[in-house]
Design an enzyme around this catalytic site. Structure first.
Site: not given
Length: 313
Positions: A34, A154-156, A160
């Site tokens: 995202f 990476a915005k995995v 989060y």
């Protein structure tokens, strides 16, 4: 104005129709990427400016490569979709866009390859994500995820959970925010923000090798500090105790914006008040993102034409 519509798999839909099955792979296993993109309302211009929109979608593209995902649109197409989404919502306030690319197959089994990739983009009103007038932080007992585990660059979506563990620990211990260390014990970043220290006349920030997200706001700070204040930034390994001896510390990110830190682990930072460097960078940042500095307008994508801006009531 709240969100009336969202974009999902090729169509603009009523917001309440933005649903997925409980069996969706991305929901069950966190297999998605995202972005978070802010848009800032400029009342004088009657305009929303989406800040560094292209760079966000370029980063989303890089994140998806790591997760063996294919973007369904080009960066230019994503820019057009994003501006159209805000226009359709008729929003005339600060907004937050969240594009999500996720594995949409409804199967049991953990893998990345051979699965369908779908897309959702939402646009919603958003004020301050965290306090921006003086944070009290605590160094977390949870270590930052490693590049060889879940790559922080990476915005995995699933990654989060690491941030959530640290954030809840901080709040439940009476702090505003967490500062996370690497497995080697070096400073990495906040729960969801990059970190800067002001030391000996220069800004210092953890290097890309320290399991950080390569933040777009981080890059903005580096460029603006050099150009506007003549302050260079050194990217290097940062030890925990350097936090305590810094003249200033601040966090930054799309959500956090620029958030000065006045205390870490019950120790005052500098004078214990918001410092002049963070204050000036914050002032510059808010002028830039609202399109008030012509030399940085290349970073600001306008949503409304002059005509449509006048007719959104």
């Amino acid at each position: 104005m709240g969100a009336k519509v969202l974009f999902m798999n090729g169509d603009f839909l009523p917001f309440e129709q933005g649903t997925i099955s409980v069996r969706t792979h991305g929901f069950a296993y966190g297999t998605g990427c995202f972005e978070g993109i802010r848009g800032y309302w400029n009342a004088e211009d009657q305009q929303i400016y989406l800040f560094r929109l292209r760079e966000h979608f370029e980063r989303l593209e890089r994140s998806c490569k790591i997760l063996q995902m294919s973007l369904p649109y080009t960066v230019d197409e994503f820019i057009e979709i994003s501006t159209e989404l805000v226009r359709r919502n008729g929003q005339r306030e600060d907004v937050y866009l969240r594009p999500v690319i996720y594995k949409s197959d409804q199967i049991i089994g953990v893998r990345l390859h051979g699965l369908k990739d779908d897309c959702i983009i939402t646009s919603e009103p958003l004020g301050n994500y965290i306090e921006i007038t003086g944070l009290r932080c605590g160094v977390s007992s949870w270590r930052r995820i490693d590049d060889n585990a879940i790559p922080a660059r990476a915005k995995v979506c699933g990654g989060y959970v690491n941030a959530a563990l640290a954030k809840s620990e901080a709040l439940q211990n009476g702090f505003d925010e967490a500062i996370m260390l690497t497995n080697e014990g070096h400073v990495s970043e906040g729960s969801a923000e990059n970190i800067f220290l002001y030391l000996d006349g220069e800004l210092v920030t953890p290097a890309p090798s320290e399991n950080i997200l390569l933040g777009i706001t981080r890059d903005t700070v580096i460029q603006v500090a050099q150009r506007e204040l003549g302050i260079p930034t050194r990217e290097r390994v940062v030890d925990r105790t350097e936090l305590y001896n810094a003249d200033e510390v601040f966090l930054c990110g799309t959500g956090a914006q620029i958030a000065p830190v006045i205390e870490i682990d019950r120790r005052p930072i500098g004078t214990g008040n918001v410092g002049p460097i963070a204050t000036r960078l914050q002032e510059l940042y808010f002028d830039i993102v609202r399109g008030k500095r012509a030399e940085y307008r290349k970073w600001c994508t306008p949503v409304y034409s002059l005509v449509s801006a006048e007719n959104t009531d």
